[in-house]
Design a protein around this motif. Structure first.
Motif, PDB file in Angstrom:
ATOM      1  N   GLU A   2       0.826  -1.196   0.000  1.00 35.48           N
ATOM      2  CA  GLU A   2       0.000   0.000   0.000  1.00 35.48           C
ATOM      3  C   GLU A   2       0.869   1.258   0.000  1.00 35.48           C
ATOM      4  OE1 GLU A   2      -3.157  -0.042  -0.320  1.00 35.48           O
ATOM      5  OE2 GLU A   2      -3.789  -2.052   0.270  1.00 35.48           O
ATOM      6  N   VAL A   3       0.230   2.396  -0.182  1.00 34.82           N
ATOM      7  CA  VAL A   3       0.888   3.703  -0.123  1.00 34.82           C
ATOM      8  C   VAL A   3       0.216   4.512   0.974  1.00 34.82           C
ATOM      9  CG1 VAL A   3       1.336   5.858  -1.373  1.00 34.82           C
ATOM     10  CG2 VAL A   3       1.495   3.659  -2.562  1.00 34.82           C
ATOM     11  N   ILE A   4       1.028   5.191   1.792  1.00 35.63           N
ATOM     12  CA  ILE A   4       0.443   5.970   2.884  1.00 35.63           C
ATOM     13  C   ILE A   4       0.769   7.450   2.714  1.00 35.63           C
ATOM     14  CG2 ILE A   4       0.434   4.078   4.532  1.00 35.63           C
ATOM     15  CD1 ILE A   4       2.947   5.264   5.785  1.00 35.63           C
ATOM     16  N   ILE A   5      -0.138   8.250   3.245  1.00 35.95           N
ATOM     17  CA  ILE A   5       0.010   9.703   3.299  1.00 35.95           C
ATOM     18  C   ILE A   5      -0.098  10.095   4.765  1.00 35.95           C
ATOM     19  CG2 ILE A   5      -1.004  11.927   2.643  1.00 35.95           C
ATOM     20  CD1 ILE A   5      -2.212  10.527   0.199  1.00 35.95           C
ATOM     21  N   ALA A   6       0.779  10.963   5.204  1.00 37.46           N
ATOM     22  CA  ALA A   6       0.755  11.401   6.599  1.00 37.46           C
ATOM     23  C   ALA A   6       0.888  12.915   6.664  1.00 37.46           C
ATOM     24  CB  ALA A   6       1.889  10.745   7.388  1.00 37.46           C
ATOM     25  N   GLY A  23       4.735   7.961   1.151  1.00 34.67           N
ATOM     26  CA  GLY A  23       5.679   6.880   0.959  1.00 34.67           C
ATOM     27  C   GLY A  23       5.001   5.530   0.922  1.00 34.67           C
ATOM     28  N   PRO A  24       5.733   4.487   0.555  1.00 33.82           N
ATOM     29  CA  PRO A  24       5.179   3.128   0.575  1.00 33.82           C
ATOM     30  C   PRO A  24       4.960   2.672   2.012  1.00 33.82           C
ATOM     31  CG  PRO A  24       7.530   3.062   0.109  1.00 33.82           C
ATOM     32  CD  PRO A  24       7.142   4.507   0.105  1.00 33.82           C
ATOM     33  N   ASP A  25       3.968   1.820   2.201  1.00 33.91           N
ATOM     34  CA  ASP A  25       3.678   1.291   3.536  1.00 33.91           C
ATOM     35  C   ASP A  25       4.578   0.088   3.786  1.00 33.91           C
ATOM     36  OD1 ASP A  25       2.584   0.709   5.976  1.00 33.91           O
ATOM     37  OD2 ASP A  25       0.698  -0.082   5.197  1.00 33.91           O
ATOM     38  N   ASN A  26       5.865   0.396   4.019  1.00 36.57           N
ATOM     39  CA  ASN A  26       6.841  -0.681   4.261  1.00 36.57           C
ATOM     40  C   ASN A  26       7.751  -0.363   5.450  1.00 36.57           C
ATOM     41  OD1 ASN A  26       8.523   1.306   3.254  1.00 36.57           O
ATOM     42  ND2 ASN A  26       8.999   0.231   1.343  1.00 36.57           N
ATOM     43  N   GLY A  27       7.321   0.571   6.278  1.00 37.39           N
ATOM     44  CA  GLY A  27       8.083   0.956   7.448  1.00 37.39           C
ATOM     45  C   GLY A  27       8.919   2.201   7.268  1.00 37.39           C
ATOM     46  N   LEU A  28       9.006   2.719   6.054  1.00 36.61           N
ATOM     47  CA  LEU A  28       9.891   3.834   5.751  1.00 36.61           C
ATOM     48  C   LEU A  28       9.611   5.072   6.611  1.00 36.61           C
ATOM     49  CD1 LEU A  28      12.171   4.942   3.951  1.00 36.61           C
ATOM     50  CD2 LEU A  28      10.433   5.532   2.246  1.00 36.61           C
ATOM     51  N   LEU A  29       8.349   5.314   6.934  1.00 35.61           N
ATOM     52  CA  LEU A  29       7.988   6.523   7.681  1.00 35.61           C
ATOM     53  C   LEU A  29       7.813   6.284   9.175  1.00 35.61           C
ATOM     54  CD1 LEU A  29       5.384   8.169   5.251  1.00 35.61           C
ATOM     55  CD2 LEU A  29       7.872   8.380   5.275  1.00 35.61           C
ATOM     56  N   TYR A  33      -3.339   8.316   6.367  1.00 32.94           N
ATOM     57  CA  TYR A  33      -4.278   7.848   5.345  1.00 32.94           C
ATOM     58  C   TYR A  33      -3.616   6.742   4.526  1.00 32.94           C
ATOM     59  CZ  TYR A  33      -6.327  12.458   6.279  1.00 32.94           C
ATOM     60  OH  TYR A  33      -6.858  13.568   6.891  1.00 32.94           O
ATOM     61  N   ARG A  34      -4.423   5.815   4.059  1.00 34.95           N
ATOM     62  CA  ARG A  34      -3.983   4.824   3.082  1.00 34.95           C
ATOM     63  C   ARG A  34      -4.573   5.230   1.734  1.00 34.95           C
ATOM     64  NH1 ARG A  34      -4.631   0.005   5.700  1.00 34.95           N
ATOM     65  NH2 ARG A  34      -2.395   0.042   6.179  1.00 34.95           N
ATOM     66  N   LEU A  35      -3.712   5.419   0.759  1.00 36.35           N
ATOM     67  CA  LEU A  35      -4.128   5.929  -0.552  1.00 36.35           C
ATOM     68  C   LEU A  35      -4.923   4.878  -1.308  1.00 36.35           C
ATOM     69  CD1 LEU A  35      -3.674   8.324  -2.628  1.00 36.35           C
ATOM     70  CD2 LEU A  35      -1.810   6.923  -3.536  1.00 36.35           C
ATOM     71  N   SER A  36      -6.063   5.283  -1.849  1.00 33.94           N
ATOM     72  CA  SER A  36      -6.824   4.381  -2.711  1.00 33.94           C
ATOM     73  C   SER A  36      -6.826   4.863  -4.155  1.00 33.94           C
ATOM     74  CB  SER A  36      -8.264   4.236  -2.203  1.00 33.94           C
ATOM     75  OG  SER A  36      -8.879   5.495  -2.017  1.00 33.94           O
ATOM     76  N   TRP A  37      -6.546   6.149  -4.398  1.00 30.82           N
ATOM     77  CA  TRP A  37      -6.488   6.687  -5.764  1.00 30.82           C
ATOM     78  C   TRP A  37      -5.329   6.066  -6.540  1.00 30.82           C
ATOM     79  CZ3 TRP A  37      -2.615   9.360  -8.317  1.00 30.82           C
ATOM     80  CH2 TRP A  37      -2.979   9.939  -9.547  1.00 30.82           C
ATOM     81  N   ARG A  38      -5.570   5.798  -7.805  1.00 36.06           N
ATOM     82  CA  ARG A  38      -4.525   5.346  -8.721  1.00 36.06           C
ATOM     83  C   ARG A  38      -4.685   6.072 -10.044  1.00 36.06           C
ATOM     84  NH1 ARG A  38      -3.133   3.665  -4.556  1.00 36.06           N
ATOM     85  NH2 ARG A  38      -2.222   1.645  -3.995  1.00 36.06           N
ATOM     86  N   PRO A  39      -3.589   6.398 -10.728  1.00 42.53           N
ATOM     87  CA  PRO A  39      -3.670   7.064 -12.029  1.00 42.53           C
ATOM     88  C   PRO A  39      -4.112   6.098 -13.121  1.00 42.53           C
ATOM     89  CG  PRO A  39      -1.410   6.538 -11.540  1.00 42.53           C
ATOM     90  CD  PRO A  39      -2.187   6.152 -10.327  1.00 42.53           C
ATOM     91  N   ALA A  40      -4.543   6.650 -14.230  1.00 45.79           N
ATOM     92  CA  ALA A  40      -4.981   5.806 -15.348  1.00 45.79           C
ATOM     93  C   ALA A  40      -3.822   5.014 -15.929  1.00 45.79           C
ATOM     94  CB  ALA A  40      -5.632   6.680 -16.425  1.00 45.79           C
ATOM     95  N   GLN A  41      -2.636   5.630 -15.962  1.00 47.18           N
ATOM     96  CA  GLN A  41      -1.447   4.967 -16.486  1.00 47.18           C
ATOM     97  C   GLN A  41      -0.466   4.749 -15.337  1.00 47.18           C
ATOM     98  OE1 GLN A  41      -1.126   3.920 -19.667  1.00 47.18           O
ATOM     99  NE2 GLN A  41      -3.181   4.683 -20.107  1.00 47.18           N
ATOM    100  N   LEU A  42      -0.126   3.497 -15.089  1.00 50.85           N
ATOM    101  CA  LEU A  42       0.751   3.176 -13.966  1.00 50.85           C
ATOM    102  C   LEU A  42       1.672   2.025 -14.363  1.00 50.85           C
ATOM    103  CD1 LEU A  42       1.513   3.600 -10.972  1.00 50.85           C
ATOM    104  CD2 LEU A  42      -0.275   1.943 -10.384  1.00 50.85           C
ATOM    105  N   SER A  43       2.970   2.330 -14.513  1.00 52.21           N
ATOM    106  CA  SER A  43       3.909   1.270 -14.833  1.00 52.21           C
ATOM    107  C   SER A  43       4.065   0.344 -13.636  1.00 52.21           C
ATOM    108  CB  SER A  43       5.271   1.860 -15.213  1.00 52.21           C
ATOM    109  OG  SER A  43       5.888   2.442 -14.083  1.00 52.21           O
ATOM    110  N   ALA A  44       4.530  -0.866 -13.885  1.00 58.04           N
ATOM    111  CA  ALA A  44       4.701  -1.825 -12.800  1.00 58.04           C
ATOM    112  C   ALA A  44       5.950  -1.555 -11.984  1.00 58.04           C
ATOM    113  CB  ALA A  44       4.752  -3.246 -13.360  1.00 58.04           C
ATOM    114  N   SER A  45       6.901  -0.795 -12.543  1.00 65.31           N
ATOM    115  CA  SER A  45       8.210  -0.686 -11.893  1.00 65.31           C
ATOM    116  C   SER A  45       8.655   0.732 -11.544  1.00 65.31           C
ATOM    117  CB  SER A  45       9.279  -1.315 -12.801  1.00 65.31           C
ATOM    118  OG  SER A  45       9.325  -0.638 -14.047  1.00 65.31           O
ATOM    119  N   PHE A  46       7.854   1.759 -11.885  1.00 67.69           N
ATOM    120  CA  PHE A  46       8.281   3.132 -11.597  1.00 67.69           C
ATOM    121  C   PHE A  46       7.119   3.927 -11.009  1.00 67.69           C
ATOM    122  CE2 PHE A  46      10.810   6.981 -13.480  1.00 67.69           C
ATOM    123  CZ  PHE A  46      11.064   7.414 -12.197  1.00 67.69           C
TER     124      PHE A  46
END
Length: 245
Positions: A80-84, A93-99, A112-125
């Motif tokens: 997941e992605v989090i916003i603080a 940042g990513p929800d992996n302990g970084l923050l 917050y846990r982000l639920s929005w995603r863009p229309a175009q999203l690469s798998a690696s960037f």
């Protein structure tokens, strides 16, 4: 939601096209907003180490900043992605302990846990395709679709507040740890790679070639050698432990 004044980029991307693409995309999505690359060589693939650098990197910096943080070995997975919101600043940042160390024990935060995603999203960037658009919206005073959460729901919520290991090696070979220096006595000694290191205020307080520890500009315990490389002298690298003796 109030607008912020600037965006800071923190990543493990190093040299290459990635930071530049993020910066250039931000000129389109948030024109006239200053974008600063605060650091681009966080420990690669190691949010468990990079996390302990963030509080010091932020300390003393201007308020109303959006911090876009990407150390993301789980990119493209279900992570997941989090916003603080922390005071007047926003963190993304990513929800992996970084923050985690940055947010631990803070009363004035919204998570917050982000639920929005863009229309175009690469798998690696996701730095370019996901984090940058979110950072642009935050700096302009808009919170993307997200669900409010609590600190205990974050990955790494049970991590310790400090880590007695090497979390960063700078260009001079100095070794930053995840220990807060203010928690140590001025005459404390550290055991690193079998060597006992005494404290000094700064480099010139010890002989040339001598290894020591000191309180660095970020408030962290750092191992150094006067006019030398601590990483080579001590044979230590990322993740290696140190002990208080």
């Amino acid at each position: 939601m109030q607008r912020c004044a600037r965006i800071a980029l923190l990543s493990d991307f190093g040299v290459g096209p990635y930071v530049g693409q993020m910066q250039l995309r931000l000129t389109e999505l948030a024109p006239n907003v200053p974008v600063v690359t605060l650091i681009s060589d966080l420990p690669p693939f190691r949010p468990d180490l990079a996390a302990y650098l963030l509080p010091g990197l932020q300390s003393g910096m201007p308020l109303e900043t959006v911090y876009c943080c990407v150390v993301d070995p789980g990119v493209g997975t279900s992570r997941e992605v989090i916003i603080a919101r922390r005071g007047a600043d926003w963190w993304l940042g990513p929800d992996n302990g970084l923050l985690i160390p940055l947010l631990q024990g803070q009363a004035d935060i919204d998570l917050y846990r982000l639920s929005w995603r863009p229309a175009q999203l690469s798998a690696s960037f996701h730095g370019r395709d996901l984090f940058v658009p979110v950072a642009a919206r935050l700096v302009l005073g808009e919170l993307p679709t997200a669900k409010r959460i609590t600190f205990t729901q974050l990955v790494g919520a049970d991590w310790p507040g400090e880590r007695a290991c090497i979390c960063y090696v700078d260009a001079f070979g100095n070794l930053m740890t995840g220990l807060q220096a203010d928690g140590l006595a001025a005459d404390a000694e550290l055991l690193a790679a079998g060597q006992r290191l005494k404290a000094a205020r700064t480099f010139a307080d010890v002989a040339v070639g001598e290894a020591f520890w000191y309180r660095n500009a970020f408030g962290l315990v750092e191992l150094a050698v006067n006019q030398g490389r601590a990483d080579a002298r001590l044979g230590l690298g990322l993740g290696d432990s140190v002990e208080l003796v």
